[in-house]
Design an enzyme around this catalytic site. Structure first.
Site, PDB file in Angstrom:
ATOM      1  N   ARG A 287       8.368  34.079 -21.753  1.00  0.00           N
ATOM      2  CA  ARG A 287       8.574  32.656 -22.011  1.00  0.00           C
ATOM      3  C   ARG A 287       8.348  31.797 -20.766  1.00  0.00           C
ATOM      4  O   ARG A 287       7.834  30.674 -20.874  1.00  0.00           O
ATOM      5  CB  ARG A 287       9.999  32.443 -22.540  1.00  0.00           C
ATOM      6  CG  ARG A 287      10.284  30.995 -22.931  1.00  0.00           C
ATOM      7  CD  ARG A 287      11.578  30.919 -23.732  1.00  0.00           C
ATOM      8  NE  ARG A 287      11.853  29.581 -24.198  1.00  0.00           N
ATOM      9  CZ  ARG A 287      12.957  28.891 -23.883  1.00  0.00           C
ATOM     10  NH1 ARG A 287      13.858  29.429 -23.087  1.00  0.00           N
ATOM     11  NH2 ARG A 287      13.132  27.677 -24.363  1.00  0.00           N
TER      12      ARG A 287
ATOM     13  N   HIS B 279       6.169  28.331 -20.508  1.00  0.00           N
ATOM     14  CA  HIS B 279       6.731  27.064 -20.025  1.00  0.00           C
ATOM     15  C   HIS B 279       6.080  26.614 -18.721  1.00  0.00           C
ATOM     16  O   HIS B 279       6.149  25.438 -18.380  1.00  0.00           O
ATOM     17  CB  HIS B 279       8.246  27.177 -19.865  1.00  0.00           C
ATOM     18  CG  HIS B 279       8.978  27.118 -21.168  1.00  0.00           C
ATOM     19  ND1 HIS B 279      10.296  26.752 -21.276  1.00  0.00           N
ATOM     20  CD2 HIS B 279       8.567  27.370 -22.440  1.00  0.00           C
ATOM     21  CE1 HIS B 279      10.672  26.786 -22.550  1.00  0.00           C
ATOM     22  NE2 HIS B 279       9.643  27.170 -23.276  1.00  0.00           N
ATOM     23  N   ASP B 280       5.472  27.522 -17.990  1.00  0.00           N
ATOM     24  CA  ASP B 280       4.691  27.104 -16.831  1.00  0.00           C
ATOM     25  C   ASP B 280       3.359  26.505 -17.290  1.00  0.00           C
ATOM     26  O   ASP B 280       3.009  25.381 -16.942  1.00  0.00           O
ATOM     27  CB  ASP B 280       4.444  28.289 -15.884  1.00  0.00           C
ATOM     28  CG  ASP B 280       3.690  27.859 -14.627  1.00  0.00           C
ATOM     29  OD1 ASP B 280       3.731  26.651 -14.277  1.00  0.00           O
ATOM     30  OD2 ASP B 280       3.059  28.724 -13.982  1.00  0.00           O
TER      31      ASP B 280
ATOM     32  N   VAL C   9       2.957  22.915 -18.752  1.00  0.00           N
ATOM     33  CA  VAL C   9       3.310  21.758 -17.925  1.00  0.00           C
ATOM     34  C   VAL C   9       2.384  21.713 -16.716  1.00  0.00           C
ATOM     35  O   VAL C   9       2.541  22.475 -15.767  1.00  0.00           O
ATOM     36  CB  VAL C   9       4.783  21.851 -17.474  1.00  0.00           C
ATOM     37  CG1 VAL C   9       5.172  20.610 -16.671  1.00  0.00           C
ATOM     38  CG2 VAL C   9       5.689  22.024 -18.686  1.00  0.00           C
TER      39      VAL C   9
ATOM     40  N   ASN D  40      14.208  23.895 -20.575  1.00  0.00           N
ATOM     41  CA  ASN D  40      14.494  24.959 -19.605  1.00  0.00           C
ATOM     42  C   ASN D  40      15.968  25.073 -19.243  1.00  0.00           C
ATOM     43  O   ASN D  40      16.443  26.171 -18.921  1.00  0.00           O
ATOM     44  CB  ASN D  40      13.702  24.712 -18.306  1.00  0.00           C
ATOM     45  CG  ASN D  40      12.203  24.815 -18.521  1.00  0.00           C
ATOM     46  OD1 ASN D  40      11.744  25.571 -19.385  1.00  0.00           O
ATOM     47  ND2 ASN D  40      11.440  24.060 -17.750  1.00  0.00           N
TER      48      ASN D  40
ATOM     49  N   PRO E 231       6.934  22.146 -26.649  1.00  0.00           N
ATOM     50  CA  PRO E 231       7.374  21.740 -27.988  1.00  0.00           C
ATOM     51  C   PRO E 231       8.849  22.058 -28.244  1.00  0.00           C
ATOM     52  O   PRO E 231       9.364  23.077 -27.790  1.00  0.00           O
ATOM     53  CB  PRO E 231       6.471  22.547 -28.933  1.00  0.00           C
ATOM     54  CG  PRO E 231       5.879  23.629 -28.109  1.00  0.00           C
ATOM     55  CD  PRO E 231       5.874  23.160 -26.689  1.00  0.00           C
TER      56      PRO E 231
ATOM     57  N   HIS F 215       8.073  35.214 -30.635  1.00  0.00           N
ATOM     58  CA  HIS F 215       9.453  35.187 -31.131  1.00  0.00           C
ATOM     59  C   HIS F 215       9.798  36.449 -31.910  1.00  0.00           C
ATOM     60  O   HIS F 215      10.789  36.490 -32.627  1.00  0.00           O
ATOM     61  CB  HIS F 215       9.700  33.919 -31.955  1.00  0.00           C
ATOM     62  CG  HIS F 215       9.698  32.662 -31.123  1.00  0.00           C
ATOM     63  ND1 HIS F 215       9.831  31.400 -31.660  1.00  0.00           N
ATOM     64  CD2 HIS F 215       9.587  32.481 -29.780  1.00  0.00           C
ATOM     65  CE1 HIS F 215       9.795  30.500 -30.683  1.00  0.00           C
ATOM     66  NE2 HIS F 215       9.642  31.128 -29.535  1.00  0.00           N
TER      67      HIS F 215
ATOM     68  N   ASP G 254      14.141  37.500 -33.775  1.00  0.00           N
ATOM     69  CA  ASP G 254      13.706  38.440 -34.816  1.00  0.00           C
ATOM     70  C   ASP G 254      14.920  39.294 -35.175  1.00  0.00           C
ATOM     71  O   ASP G 254      15.373  40.096 -34.356  1.00  0.00           O
ATOM     72  CB  ASP G 254      12.560  39.309 -34.274  1.00  0.00           C
ATOM     73  CG  ASP G 254      12.202  40.471 -35.194  1.00  0.00           C
ATOM     74  OD1 ASP G 254      12.846  40.650 -36.255  1.00  0.00           O
ATOM     75  OD2 ASP G 254      11.257  41.214 -34.847  1.00  0.00           O
TER      76      ASP G 254
ATOM     77  N   ASP H 204       6.580  43.651 -32.055  1.00  0.00           N
ATOM     78  CA  ASP H 204       5.836  44.044 -33.249  1.00  0.00           C
ATOM     79  C   ASP H 204       5.478  42.783 -34.038  1.00  0.00           C
ATOM     80  O   ASP H 204       5.666  41.671 -33.541  1.00  0.00           O
ATOM     81  CB  ASP H 204       6.703  45.005 -34.083  1.00  0.00           C
ATOM     82  CG  ASP H 204       8.085  44.416 -34.365  1.00  0.00           C
ATOM     83  OD1 ASP H 204       8.265  43.187 -34.232  1.00  0.00           O
ATOM     84  OD2 ASP H 204       9.005  45.185 -34.720  1.00  0.00           O
TER      85      ASP H 204
HETATM   86  C1  HEM Z   1       5.406  27.048 -31.058  1.00  0.00           C
HETATM   87  C2  HEM Z   1       6.296  26.358 -30.366  1.00  0.00           C
HETATM   88  C3  HEM Z   1       7.508  26.977 -29.746  1.00  0.00           C
HETATM   89  C4  HEM Z   1       8.774  26.501 -29.828  1.00  0.00           C
HETATM   90  C5  HEM Z   1       9.222  25.233 -30.545  1.00  0.00           C
HETATM   91  C6  HEM Z   1       9.621  27.430 -29.115  1.00  0.00           C
HETATM   92  C7  HEM Z   1      10.993  27.273 -28.967  1.00  0.00           C
HETATM   93  C8  HEM Z   1      11.837  28.228 -28.458  1.00  0.00           C
HETATM   94  C9  HEM Z   1      13.266  28.110 -28.389  1.00  0.00           C
HETATM   95  C10 HEM Z   1      14.074  26.896 -28.833  1.00  0.00           C
HETATM   96  C11 HEM Z   1      13.752  29.265 -27.893  1.00  0.00           C
HETATM   97  C12 HEM Z   1      15.216  29.619 -27.655  1.00  0.00           C
HETATM   98  C13 HEM Z   1      15.665  28.999 -26.339  1.00  0.00           C
HETATM   99  C14 HEM Z   1      17.171  28.938 -26.228  1.00  0.00           C
HETATM  100  O1  HEM Z   1      17.842  28.824 -27.246  1.00  0.00           O
HETATM  101  O2  HEM Z   1      17.680  28.993 -25.082  1.00  0.00           O
HETATM  102  C15 HEM Z   1      12.630  30.115 -27.613  1.00  0.00           C
HETATM  103  C16 HEM Z   1      12.712  31.385 -27.087  1.00  0.00           C
HETATM  104  C17 HEM Z   1      11.620  32.149 -26.747  1.00  0.00           C
HETATM  105  N1  HEM Z   1      10.302  31.744 -26.803  1.00  0.00           N
HETATM  106 FE1  HEM Z   1       9.587  30.130 -27.735  1.00  0.00          FE
HETATM  107  N2  HEM Z   1       8.865  28.448 -28.632  1.00  0.00           N
HETATM  108  C18 HEM Z   1       7.568  28.221 -28.973  1.00  0.00           C
HETATM  109  C19 HEM Z   1       6.478  28.990 -28.610  1.00  0.00           C
HETATM  110  C20 HEM Z   1       6.549  30.071 -27.776  1.00  0.00           C
HETATM  111  C21 HEM Z   1       5.416  30.695 -27.139  1.00  0.00           C
HETATM  112  C22 HEM Z   1       3.972  30.206 -27.255  1.00  0.00           C
HETATM  113  C23 HEM Z   1       5.898  31.748 -26.426  1.00  0.00           C
HETATM  114  C24 HEM Z   1       5.167  32.732 -25.559  1.00  0.00           C
HETATM  115  C25 HEM Z   1       3.853  32.837 -25.459  1.00  0.00           C
HETATM  116  C26 HEM Z   1       7.325  31.791 -26.630  1.00  0.00           C
HETATM  117  C27 HEM Z   1       8.173  32.754 -26.151  1.00  0.00           C
HETATM  118  C28 HEM Z   1       9.539  32.760 -26.332  1.00  0.00           C
HETATM  119  C29 HEM Z   1      10.380  33.895 -26.017  1.00  0.00           C
HETATM  120  C30 HEM Z   1       9.898  35.260 -25.570  1.00  0.00           C
HETATM  121  C31 HEM Z   1      11.699  33.505 -26.254  1.00  0.00           C
HETATM  122  C32 HEM Z   1      12.983  34.309 -26.012  1.00  0.00           C
HETATM  123  C33 HEM Z   1      13.390  34.121 -24.549  1.00  0.00           C
HETATM  124  C34 HEM Z   1      14.634  34.855 -24.103  1.00  0.00           C
HETATM  125  O3  HEM Z   1      15.238  35.621 -24.855  1.00  0.00           O
HETATM  126  O4  HEM Z   1      15.025  34.642 -22.925  1.00  0.00           O
HETATM  127  N3  HEM Z   1       7.688  30.742 -27.431  1.00  0.00           N
HETATM  128  N4  HEM Z   1      11.476  29.456 -27.953  1.00  0.00           N
HETATM  129 CA   LIG Z   2      10.272  42.373 -33.038  1.00  0.00          CA
HETATM  130 CA   LIG Z   3       2.988  24.499 -14.635  1.00  0.00          CA
END
Ligand code: HEM
Ligand SMILES: [Ca+2]
Ligand SMILES: [Ca+2]
Length: 296
Positions: free
Chosen positions: A38, A42-43, A46, A70, A139, A169, A216, A224
């Site tokens: 993630r 996020h890098d 931006v 963040n 987003p 996710h 998940d 997966d």
């Molecule tokens: C499509 C738009 C996306 C939205 C709206 C979104 C939003 C979020 C949110 C709200 C969380 C939980 C953060 C929290 O509650 O602290 C999350 C977690 C995560 N997101 Fe996304 N995300 C998006 C796309 C992506 C993309 C493109 C990636 C990677 C290429 C990604 C990777 C992750 C991962 C791996 C987590 C879990 C992080 C952890 O457990 O520390 N997400 N995301």
């Molecule tokens: Ca999984």
């Molecule tokens: Ca950046």
């Protein structure tokens, strides 16, 4: 102008050095793989993949760590520090923090069972960061489909890239504050799934905001295609997740990935390379930071 062999002469031990730190961090805590993946997202969203997210705030510098997407959420910075110091030991002053993020996100994906790809390298580190851009460009989980599509297209990524990268996710956790409205108010959600999530996410905002649930529900530490199976079953955790399968144009892509894990994995790898190409600093732009948390 990025290329996988960028450090092959200047830092031949780079990949093994990064990989061993990533693997031991994930061995300690599997979720760290998700957190590192993630960070790269996020890098890159931006001002491009320039390591901007890694800069700490100081009294005279406002970075991105306190931006809404963040704050109390992005994690893994200590692991990036560990990687950076291990890399500095074998090739001092050579490898950017932006490239370390790119490699760490690939290694995290692989370690948790996902696909591999050749990481393109040669990014340099920003001397700036933008809290405002972080708030505007990453987003929000409250986004509707059109908004998700437009935030990806703003950085040159397609709707399909958006759908396949959201497959991230399949690993990691989210905080109650980010899925409360969905489990209490929405109707396109499996009712027993909503019920079970309510158990650890109280209705009243301000209570249990930081309680965690897996994105998940079935395989939160395995990379997966189960994310898509969840969406088809109305078990997406975030509002933004379920937007991808909601009687909409992206339904067929989601259904496809839900039954074709190898297509998901190869499309994911290609889209990660594409995301890594967002506005890199190269040549004499930026710098190679000594410490990922501050400019030189
Ligand atoms: C499509 C738009 C996306 C939205 C709206 C979104 C939003 C979020 C949110 C709200 C969380 C939980 C953060 C929290 O509650 O602290 C999350 C977690 C995560 N997101 Fe996304 N995300 C998006 C796309 C992506 C993309 C493109 C990636 C990677 C290429 C990604 C990777 C992750 C991962 C791996 C987590 C879990 C992080 C952890 O457990 O520390 N997400 N995301
Ligand atoms: Ca999984
Ligand atoms: Ca950046």
């Amino acid at each position: 102008q990025l290329s996988p062999g960028f450090y092959s002469k200047s830092c031949p031990k780079l990949f093994q050095t990064v990989n061993s730190v990533v693997r031991s961090a994930i061995q300690k805590e599997a979720r760290m793989g998700a957190s590192l993946l993630r960070l790269f997202f996020h890098d890159c969203f931006v001002n491009g993949c320039d390591g901007s997210i890694l800069l700490d705030d100081t009294s005279s510098f406002t970075g991105e760590k306190r931006a809404a997407p963040n704050f109390q959420s992005a994690r893994g910075f200590e692991v990036i520090d560990q990687i950076k110091s291990a890399v500095e030991k074998v090739c001092p002053g050579v490898v950017s923090c932006a490239d370390i993020l790119a490699i760490a996100s690939r290694d995290s994906t692989v370690t948790l069972g996902g696909p591999s790809w050749n990481v393109k390298l040669g990014r340099r580190d920003a001397r700036t960061a933008s809290q405002a851009a972080a708030n505007n460009s990453i987003p929000a989980p409250t986004s509707n489909l059109n908004r998700l599509i437009s935030s990806f297209s703003a950085v040159g990524l397609s709707t399909n890239d958006m759908v396949v990268l959201s497959g991230s996710h399949t690993i990691g956790q989210a905080r109650c504050t980010n899925f409360r409205a969905r489990i209490y108010n929405e109707s396109n959600i499996d009712s027993s799934f909503a019920q079970s999530r309510k158990g650890n996410c109280p209705r009243a905002s301000g209570s249990g905001d930081n309680n965690l649930a897996p994105l998940d529900l079935q395989t939160p530490i395995k990379f997966d295609n189960n994310y898509y199976v969840n969406l088809v079953n109305k078990k997406g955790l975030l509002h933004s997740d379920q937007q991808l399968f909601n009687g909409v144009s992206t339904d067929s892509t989601v259904r496809g990935y839900s039954t074709n894990p190898s297509k998901f994995k190869s499309d994911f790898a290609a889209a990660m390379i594409k995301m890594g190409d967002i506005k890199p600093l190269t040549g004499n732009n930026g710098e190679i930071r000594k410490n990922c948390r501050r400019r030189n």
